[in-house]
Motif scaffolding. Structure first.
Motif, PDB file in Angstrom:
ATOM      1  N   CYS A 187     -15.353 -55.813   5.121  1.00 41.42           N
ATOM      2  CA  CYS A 187     -14.018 -55.677   4.522  1.00 41.42           C
ATOM      3  C   CYS A 187     -12.986 -56.383   5.392  1.00 41.42           C
ATOM      4  O   CYS A 187     -12.896 -56.124   6.600  1.00 41.42           O
ATOM      5  N   THR A 188     -12.232 -57.295   4.792  1.00 40.63           N
ATOM      6  CA  THR A 188     -11.225 -58.038   5.558  1.00 40.63           C
ATOM      7  C   THR A 188      -9.993 -57.192   5.851  1.00 40.63           C
ATOM      8  O   THR A 188      -9.216 -57.513   6.757  1.00 40.63           O
ATOM      9  N   ARG A 189      -9.767 -56.113   5.095  1.00 47.15           N
ATOM     10  CA  ARG A 189      -8.579 -55.290   5.290  1.00 47.15           C
ATOM     11  C   ARG A 189      -8.695 -54.394   6.527  1.00 47.15           C
ATOM     12  O   ARG A 189      -7.727 -54.145   7.223  1.00 47.15           O
ATOM     13  N   CYS A 190      -9.912 -53.896   6.766  1.00 43.00           N
ATOM     14  CA  CYS A 190     -10.075 -53.005   7.922  1.00 43.00           C
ATOM     15  C   CYS A 190     -10.977 -53.584   8.995  1.00 43.00           C
ATOM     16  O   CYS A 190     -11.196 -52.941  10.039  1.00 43.00           O
ATOM     17  N   GLY A 191     -11.558 -54.798   8.755  1.00 36.16           N
ATOM     18  CA  GLY A 191     -12.433 -55.417   9.746  1.00 36.16           C
ATOM     19  C   GLY A 191     -13.715 -54.641   9.966  1.00 36.16           C
ATOM     20  O   GLY A 191     -14.340 -54.756  11.029  1.00 36.16           O
ATOM     21  N   GLY A 192     -14.119 -53.827   8.975  1.00 32.72           N
ATOM     22  CA  GLY A 192     -15.345 -53.046   9.083  1.00 32.72           C
ATOM     23  C   GLY A 192     -15.182 -51.752   9.847  1.00 32.72           C
ATOM     24  O   GLY A 192     -16.162 -51.049  10.087  1.00 32.72           O
ATOM     25  N   SER A 193     -13.954 -51.415  10.218  1.00 29.13           N
ATOM     26  CA  SER A 193     -13.745 -50.200  11.010  1.00 29.13           C
ATOM     27  C   SER A 193     -13.775 -48.929  10.170  1.00 29.13           C
ATOM     28  O   SER A 193     -13.913 -47.830  10.704  1.00 29.13           O
ATOM     29  N   GLY A 194     -13.600 -49.063   8.869  1.00 26.84           N
ATOM     30  CA  GLY A 194     -13.613 -47.900   7.992  1.00 26.84           C
ATOM     31  C   GLY A 194     -12.252 -47.272   7.789  1.00 26.84           C
ATOM     32  O   GLY A 194     -12.128 -46.273   7.077  1.00 26.84           O
ATOM     33  N   SER A 195     -11.218 -47.820   8.373  1.00 28.53           N
ATOM     34  CA  SER A 195      -9.853 -47.330   8.153  1.00 28.53           C
ATOM     35  C   SER A 195      -8.893 -48.511   8.274  1.00 28.53           C
ATOM     36  O   SER A 195      -9.156 -49.475   9.009  1.00 28.53           O
ATOM     37  N   ARG A 196      -7.782 -48.404   7.594  1.00 32.54           N
ATOM     38  CA  ARG A 196      -6.797 -49.483   7.614  1.00 32.54           C
ATOM     39  C   ARG A 196      -5.405 -48.897   7.819  1.00 32.54           C
ATOM     40  O   ARG A 196      -5.171 -47.709   7.582  1.00 32.54           O
ATOM     41  N   ALA A 197      -4.486 -49.750   8.250  1.00 33.16           N
ATOM     42  CA  ALA A 197      -3.119 -49.303   8.493  1.00 33.16           C
ATOM     43  C   ALA A 197      -2.454 -48.905   7.183  1.00 33.16           C
ATOM     44  O   ALA A 197      -2.616 -49.574   6.159  1.00 33.16           O
ATOM     45  N   CYS A 198      -1.707 -47.817   7.209  1.00 27.39           N
ATOM     46  CA  CYS A 198      -0.975 -47.372   6.019  1.00 27.39           C
ATOM     47  C   CYS A 198       0.114 -48.406   5.707  1.00 27.39           C
ATOM     48  O   CYS A 198       0.924 -48.729   6.579  1.00 27.39           O
ATOM     49  N   PRO A 199       0.143 -48.949   4.489  1.00 26.84           N
ATOM     50  CA  PRO A 199       1.156 -49.976   4.172  1.00 26.84           C
ATOM     51  C   PRO A 199       2.581 -49.423   4.140  1.00 26.84           C
ATOM     52  O   PRO A 199       3.530 -50.181   4.239  1.00 26.84           O
ATOM     53  N   ASP A 200       2.755 -48.111   4.012  1.00 29.51           N
ATOM     54  CA  ASP A 200       4.104 -47.539   3.954  1.00 29.51           C
ATOM     55  C   ASP A 200       4.718 -47.363   5.334  1.00 29.51           C
ATOM     56  O   ASP A 200       5.916 -47.599   5.539  1.00 29.51           O
ATOM     57  N   CYS A 201       3.931 -46.944   6.304  1.00 27.56           N
ATOM     58  CA  CYS A 201       4.491 -46.682   7.645  1.00 27.56           C
ATOM     59  C   CYS A 201       3.929 -47.590   8.726  1.00 27.56           C
ATOM     60  O   CYS A 201       4.366 -47.518   9.876  1.00 27.56           O
ATOM     61  N   ASP A 202       2.937 -48.432   8.398  1.00 27.17           N
ATOM     62  CA  ASP A 202       2.337 -49.364   9.345  1.00 27.17           C
ATOM     63  C   ASP A 202       1.869 -48.641  10.623  1.00 27.17           C
ATOM     64  O   ASP A 202       2.220 -48.995  11.743  1.00 27.17           O
ATOM     65  N   ARG A 203       1.048 -47.594  10.403  1.00 27.14           N
ATOM     66  CA  ARG A 203       0.417 -46.781  11.452  1.00 27.14           C
ATOM     67  C   ARG A 203       1.407 -45.899  12.229  1.00 27.14           C
ATOM     68  O   ARG A 203       1.005 -45.190  13.140  1.00 27.14           O
TER      69      ARG A 203
END
Length: 357
Positions: A187-203
């Protein structure tokens, strides 16, 4: 105003100019008097409204005028120029409420990620080219080589054309170009980590509070708005009603009397002609919200003359700067006759044209 003698003398001179010397008509003339008035009345109209205002963060209201319990009793001088358009914003006394927001620091937990800052994500997805089925012609993405069956290239697998070296078993020209034999892609969105940054608060886990806009402060107050706008009324009056030709003659050659008044509830001067004042009485009635006006008018007396010896002509006599000016127009009956003759001639031409065509 020209006397009847002056009017008839001017008409006689005009008849002699048109018909030749010695053709001055004898007595028998119908003279009617008319008054022409034109111009405009510029009014300044005022409206006053109140509304509750809300502002995020600090706002300086100290430079705004303050009014009491009633906006309509607040006095403002009338404008010097009624054509000026203005808007004045005021604050009602005691209505300002400047307070800290309940959020404390202007931030609240992000609703999308529930304050965690990240969202779950699939580490990998099935290859869009082979859908994970024909990842490699030799190992099917398992990494263990096995000799394919004779028809394996056509049964559920694609041919060798466009194939690449398998990233699992190393077989050349055997793997799907989309996934290199793995059957899925990271997955290009999470780099295979299984989680991605929240688009609303940017982590960050928090977002600005909507009510205060992230300022941690709100201000409410009652605002009074006073608006002044110009409104123009064009005036064109004749008593009785006159045709366009008379107006044209008066505008081109008449010696008009000007009237100009400015001020709140301004009216005509006391020495204004009584007939002029009577005709303008309805025009000068104040409009709702009117606080000032500017009257710019001019008026001119005009005489309409019909001679008994020339019933098909109408003479308009206006006082001019160089003396009376006379304009000649056909009477209504003559105008109708001329129009009928012209129409008959046109019809005749059309009939002849069709007969000859």
């Amino acid at each position: 105003m020209l006397s009847d003698e002056d009017v008839l003398a001017a008409v006689r001179r005009r008849v002699e100019e048109q018909d030749g010397p010695g053709q001055a008509p004898p007595g028998g003339a119908d003279i009617t008097r008319h008054l022409l008035i034109e111009g405009r009345i510029l009014r300044s109209l005022e409206t006053r409204t109140e509304e509750e205002r809300f502002h995020q963060g600090f706002i300086d209201l100290s430079d705004r005028p303050v009014y009491g319990s009633s906006l309509h009793t607040y006095r403002i001088p009338p404008p010097e120029d009624p054509a000026t358009e203005t808007t004045l914003r005021l604050v009602r006394r005691g209505s300002v409420d400047d307070r800290a927001c309940d959020c404390g620091n202007g931030l609240v937990a992000c609703e999308r990620c529930k304050g965690g800052g990240e969202l779950p994500c699939a580490p990998a997805k099935a290859c869009g080219d082979c859908h994970g089925i024909a990842a490699c012609l030799w190992c099917d993405g398992t990494g263990r080589r096995s000799r394919p069956s004779r028809d394996r290239g056509t049964a559920g697998h694609v041919g060798r054309q466009g194939r690449v070296t398998c990233g699992q078993c190393g077989t050349r020209e055997a793997a799907c170009a989309g996934c290199a034999g793995r059957g899925k892609n990271t997955c290009t969105r999470c780099g295979g980590s299984g989680s991605r940054a929240c688009p609303d608060c940017d982590r960050a886990g928090t977002v600005p509070h909507r009510r205060c806009g992230g300022t941690a402060r709100t201000v409410t107050w009652t605002e009074g708005v006073v608006t002044r706008s110009p409104f123009v009324v064009k005036v064109k009056v004749s008593s009785p009603v006159l045709p366009y030709g008379a107006w044209r003659t008066a505008r081109d050659h008449g010696d008009w009397t000007d009237v100009r008044v400015v001020g709140p509830r301004s009216s005509l001067a006391r020495d204004t002609d009584g007939e002029v004042a009577g005709l303008l009485e309805s025009w000068l009635l104040p409009h709702e919200g009117e606080i000032s006006r500017r009257i710019t008018l001019r008026h001119l007396p005009l005489a309409r003359v019909v001679l008994a010896s020339h019933p098909h002509r109408v003479f308009f006599v206006v006082p001019g700067r160089g003396g009376p000016h006379v304009a000649v127009w056909p009477s209504k009956e003559r105008a109708r006759l001329l129009a009928a003759v012209a129409l008959a001639a046109l019809v005749t031409l059309v009939v002849v044209y069709r007969l000859l065509a």
